[in-house]
Design an enzyme around this catalytic site. Structure first.
Site, PDB file in Angstrom:
ATOM      1  N   TYR A  13       0.861  32.620 -21.621  1.00  0.00           N
ATOM      2  CA  TYR A  13       0.442  33.218 -22.894  1.00  0.00           C
ATOM      3  C   TYR A  13       1.593  33.176 -23.897  1.00  0.00           C
ATOM      4  CZ  TYR A  13      -1.638  36.594 -26.131  1.00  0.00           C
ATOM      5  OH  TYR A  13      -2.145  37.211 -27.237  1.00  0.00           O
ATOM      6  N   ALA A  15       4.194  31.193 -23.924  1.00  0.00           N
ATOM      7  CA  ALA A  15       4.479  29.805 -24.297  1.00  0.00           C
ATOM      8  C   ALA A  15       3.488  29.314 -25.345  1.00  0.00           C
ATOM      9  CB  ALA A  15       4.439  28.900 -23.063  1.00  0.00           C
ATOM     10  N   SER A  16       2.218  29.680 -25.197  1.00  0.00           N
ATOM     11  CA  SER A  16       1.220  29.240 -26.182  1.00  0.00           C
ATOM     12  C   SER A  16       1.493  29.858 -27.544  1.00  0.00           C
ATOM     13  CB  SER A  16      -0.192  29.567 -25.696  1.00  0.00           C
ATOM     14  OG  SER A  16      -0.448  30.955 -25.712  1.00  0.00           O
ATOM     15  N   LYS A  17       1.882  31.111 -27.576  1.00  0.00           N
ATOM     16  CA  LYS A  17       2.172  31.774 -28.856  1.00  0.00           C
ATOM     17  C   LYS A  17       3.440  31.200 -29.488  1.00  0.00           C
ATOM     18  CE  LYS A  17      -1.368  34.385 -28.662  1.00  0.00           C
ATOM     19  NZ  LYS A  17      -2.502  34.184 -29.547  1.00  0.00           N
ATOM     20  N   ILE A  46      -2.634  46.464 -31.701  1.00  0.00           N
ATOM     21  CA  ILE A  46      -3.544  46.826 -32.785  1.00  0.00           C
ATOM     22  C   ILE A  46      -4.802  47.419 -32.172  1.00  0.00           C
ATOM     23  CG2 ILE A  46      -4.831  45.962 -34.793  1.00  0.00           C
ATOM     24  CD1 ILE A  46      -1.730  45.768 -35.062  1.00  0.00           C
TER      25      ILE A  46
END
Length: 117
Positions: A13, A15-17, A46
């Site tokens: 996750y 790495a994708s961001k 949030i």
């Protein structure tokens, strides 16, 4: 914000961001002369429906809500409207000289270092 920092066991996750953050800068560089601006918004915790449902699934939702608030220097989680306000500004002509940036909107969470409990 997991493109800027990481939680345990979130390697893919994160790495994708982080890849999206790099893509944001590359698009800004490659297309800026064409009048294209590219920015990314990196929200922290949030109060989306997904997160609210997650909180309610906890054994002690009220206690969990207090704990999650404590990881933010502002003492609370964010509201969708607060993220929307940033996006509206980024889409407006008021931010016409802003490009290639990743905007953390996280109540100061990434700015705060942790101490052992």
């Amino acid at each position: 914000i997991e493109g800027l920092g990481s939680n345990p066991k979130h390697a893919a996750y994160c790495a994708s961001k982080a890849g999206l953050h790099g893509l944001t800068r590359a698009v800004a560089i490659d297309h800026g002369a064409e009048g294209v601006r590219c920015n990314a918004v990196a929200p922290g915790w949030i109060d989306t429906d997904l997160n609210l449902d997650f909180v309610e699934s906890m054994r002690d939702p009220k206690g969990f809500r207090q704990q999650i608030g404590k990881i933010h220097p502002v003492g609370r989680t964010g509201k969708p409207e607060e993220v929307a306000s940033l996006i509206v500004w980024l889409a407006s002509s008021e931010s016409s000289f802003v490009t290639g940036q990743v905007w953390a909107i996280d109540g100061g969470r990434m700015a705060q270092l942790s101490l052992p409990q």
